[in-house]
Write a protein that holds these residues in place. Structure first.
Motif, PDB file in Angstrom:
ATOM      1  N   LYS A  92       6.722   4.191  -9.971  1.00 10.74           N
ATOM      2  CA  LYS A  92       7.233   4.236 -11.337  1.00 10.74           C
ATOM      3  C   LYS A  92       8.695   3.781 -11.407  1.00 10.74           C
ATOM      4  O   LYS A  92       9.101   3.097 -12.339  1.00 10.74           O
ATOM      5  CB  LYS A  92       7.048   5.630 -11.934  1.00 10.74           C
ATOM      6  CG  LYS A  92       5.574   5.930 -12.247  1.00 10.74           C
ATOM      7  CD  LYS A  92       5.348   7.312 -12.758  1.00 10.74           C
ATOM      8  CE  LYS A  92       5.740   7.550 -14.171  1.00 10.74           C
ATOM      9  NZ  LYS A  92       4.929   6.938 -15.215  1.00 10.74           N
ATOM     10  N   ARG A  93       9.475   4.135 -10.390  1.00  9.85           N
ATOM     11  CA  ARG A  93      10.870   3.679 -10.352  1.00  9.85           C
ATOM     12  C   ARG A  93      10.939   2.147 -10.245  1.00  9.85           C
ATOM     13  O   ARG A  93      11.750   1.504 -10.913  1.00  9.85           O
ATOM     14  CB  ARG A  93      11.607   4.318  -9.178  1.00  9.85           C
ATOM     15  CG  ARG A  93      11.852   5.798  -9.343  1.00  9.85           C
ATOM     16  CD  ARG A  93      12.437   6.413  -8.071  1.00  9.85           C
ATOM     17  NE  ARG A  93      12.477   7.847  -8.144  1.00  9.85           N
ATOM     18  CZ  ARG A  93      13.472   8.547  -8.677  1.00  9.85           C
ATOM     19  NH1 ARG A  93      14.519   7.934  -9.174  1.00  9.85           N
ATOM     20  NH2 ARG A  93      13.415   9.861  -8.699  1.00  9.85           N
ATOM     21  N   LEU A  94      10.082   1.584  -9.396  1.00  8.71           N
ATOM     22  CA  LEU A  94      10.051   0.126  -9.245  1.00  8.71           C
ATOM     23  C   LEU A  94       9.559  -0.559 -10.517  1.00  8.71           C
ATOM     24  O   LEU A  94      10.073  -1.611 -10.897  1.00  8.71           O
ATOM     25  CB  LEU A  94       9.179  -0.265  -8.048  1.00  8.71           C
ATOM     26  CG  LEU A  94       9.738   0.111  -6.684  1.00  8.71           C
ATOM     27  CD1 LEU A  94       8.702  -0.124  -5.587  1.00  8.71           C
ATOM     28  CD2 LEU A  94      11.019  -0.659  -6.389  1.00  8.71           C
ATOM     29  N   PHE A  95       8.560   0.030 -11.178  1.00 10.44           N
ATOM     30  CA  PHE A  95       8.102  -0.517 -12.453  1.00 10.44           C
ATOM     31  C   PHE A  95       9.243  -0.557 -13.460  1.00 10.44           C
ATOM     32  O   PHE A  95       9.472  -1.573 -14.129  1.00 10.44           O
ATOM     33  CB  PHE A  95       6.953   0.316 -13.042  1.00 10.44           C
ATOM     34  CG  PHE A  95       5.664   0.229 -12.275  1.00 10.44           C
ATOM     35  CD1 PHE A  95       5.315  -0.893 -11.551  1.00 10.44           C
ATOM     36  CD2 PHE A  95       4.785   1.304 -12.282  1.00 10.44           C
ATOM     37  CE1 PHE A  95       4.125  -0.967 -10.852  1.00 10.44           C
ATOM     38  CE2 PHE A  95       3.589   1.239 -11.587  1.00 10.44           C
ATOM     39  CZ  PHE A  95       3.253   0.108 -10.879  1.00 10.44           C
TER      40      PHE A  95
ATOM     41  N   SER B  37       0.830  -1.207   0.000  1.00 14.64           N
ATOM     42  CA  SER B  37       0.000   0.000   0.000  1.00 14.64           C
ATOM     43  C   SER B  37       0.863   1.256   0.000  1.00 14.64           C
ATOM     44  O   SER B  37       0.602   2.199  -0.748  1.00 14.64           O
ATOM     45  CB  SER B  37      -0.926   0.005   1.215  1.00 14.64           C
ATOM     46  OG  SER B  37      -1.822  -1.079   1.149  1.00 14.64           O
ATOM     47  N   ALA B  38       1.884   1.271   0.842  1.00 13.04           N
ATOM     48  CA  ALA B  38       2.770   2.435   0.915  1.00 13.04           C
ATOM     49  C   ALA B  38       3.491   2.659  -0.407  1.00 13.04           C
ATOM     50  O   ALA B  38       3.605   3.794  -0.882  1.00 13.04           O
ATOM     51  CB  ALA B  38       3.774   2.265   2.050  1.00 13.04           C
ATOM     52  N   LEU B  39       3.968   1.592  -1.012  1.00 11.23           N
ATOM     53  CA  LEU B  39       4.674   1.723  -2.293  1.00 11.23           C
ATOM     54  C   LEU B  39       3.740   2.199  -3.399  1.00 11.23           C
ATOM     55  O   LEU B  39       4.111   3.047  -4.211  1.00 11.23           O
ATOM     56  CB  LEU B  39       5.305   0.384  -2.685  1.00 11.23           C
ATOM     57  CG  LEU B  39       6.449  -0.104  -1.798  1.00 11.23           C
ATOM     58  CD1 LEU B  39       6.879  -1.511  -2.198  1.00 11.23           C
ATOM     59  CD2 LEU B  39       7.625   0.854  -1.840  1.00 11.23           C
ATOM     60  N   ALA B  40       2.526   1.667  -3.426  1.00  8.76           N
ATOM     61  CA  ALA B  40       1.587   2.039  -4.486  1.00  8.76           C
ATOM     62  C   ALA B  40       1.113   3.480  -4.352  1.00  8.76           C
ATOM     63  O   ALA B  40       0.827   4.132  -5.351  1.00  8.76           O
ATOM     64  CB  ALA B  40       0.388   1.096  -4.468  1.00  8.76           C
ATOM     65  N   MET B  41       1.038   3.991  -3.140  1.00  6.81           N
ATOM     66  CA  MET B  41       0.552   5.353  -2.935  1.00  6.81           C
ATOM     67  C   MET B  41       1.570   6.397  -3.397  1.00  6.81           C
ATOM     68  O   MET B  41       1.205   7.507  -3.753  1.00  6.81           O
ATOM     69  CB  MET B  41       0.214   5.568  -1.460  1.00  6.81           C
ATOM     70  CG  MET B  41      -0.532   6.826  -1.178  1.00  6.81           C
ATOM     71  SD  MET B  41      -2.164   6.763  -1.933  1.00  6.81           S
ATOM     72  CE  MET B  41      -2.851   8.260  -1.285  1.00  6.81           C
ATOM     73  N   ASP B  42       2.834   6.041  -3.426  1.00  9.04           N
ATOM     74  CA  ASP B  42       3.897   6.956  -3.847  1.00  9.04           C
ATOM     75  C   ASP B  42       4.149   6.745  -5.342  1.00  9.04           C
ATOM     76  O   ASP B  42       4.802   5.783  -5.742  1.00  9.04           O
ATOM     77  CB  ASP B  42       5.164   6.684  -3.038  1.00  9.04           C
ATOM     78  CG  ASP B  42       6.267   7.683  -3.303  1.00  9.04           C
ATOM     79  OD1 ASP B  42       6.457   8.087  -4.474  1.00  9.04           O
ATOM     80  OD2 ASP B  42       6.957   8.054  -2.341  1.00  9.04           O
TER      81      ASP B  42
END
Length: 191
Positions: A132-135, A122-127
């Motif tokens: 986008k960096r992780l994608f 949830s925390a990663l998806a909200m940022d």
């Protein structure tokens, strides 16, 4: 059913949460509708919210949201943990503490099962920037983007126009601006 909250998406959360609670009840489930700011809603409060204009054209202003007490969220979660009748929490909060992993972490600590992703996801998806960096790191193609502060020249050279300006950590379309001309860039970023 947790809904409401103190994010700019409070009204969206109330509207969708009330309808989810109604749908769950129509399928035979016992549901307690909880506004994390005000606590459990009575049937009369639910009916009044459903009958009235829950959704507004614009999100609540930041000063109004600041007046809402965020101290009630931990107490609400403690109450759920103490209430062994709670089988699962349906998270109907939008934005802020409902989507940023805070609520999920509290529920994890109390051992109350809930719908949706865990606290880290949830925390990663909200940022949006971090997502986008992780994608990109995982080989997922994603359009170019810039983070503020960014000058007009850099924005136009990298992204061109028109461009979407959006807060990195807001949900839905809160704060989203479509900028078609250079003159609107800095005002959209300031918003």
């Amino acid at each position: 059913m947790l809904m409401g909250g103190t994010s700019a998406e409070r009204d969206v959360s109330l509207a969708s949460g009330l309808r989810v609670a109604s749908a769950l009840r129509s399928r035979g489930h016992t549901v307690t509708a909880v506004d994390t700011v005000r606590g459990a809603l009575t049937e009369a409060e639910e009916r009044a919210l459903l009958a009235g204009p829950v959704m507004h054209a614009l999100p609540p202003d930041q000063a109004a949201l600041a007046r809402l007490s965020s101290e009630t969220l931990p107490a609400t979660i403690r109450g759920l943990g103490a209430n062994r009748d709670t089988e699962v929490v349906f998270i109907g909060l939008h934005g802020g503490q409902g989507e940023d992993g805070t609520l999920q972490a509290l529920l994890d600590l109390t051992g109350v099962p809930y719908t949706g992703s865990g606290h880290l996801a949830s925390a990663l998806a909200m940022d949006k920037d971090l997502s986008k960096r992780l994608f990109r790191e995982a080989g997922v193609r994603t359009p170019e983007w810039l983070m503020a502060p960014a000058g007009d020249e850099d924005i136009i050279a990298t992204l061109g126009l028109p461009v979407i300006v959006k807060p990195s950590k807001q949900g839905s379309t809160v704060g989203l601006t479509l900028v078609k001309e250079r003159a609107g860039l800095q005002a959209a970023i300031a918003e």
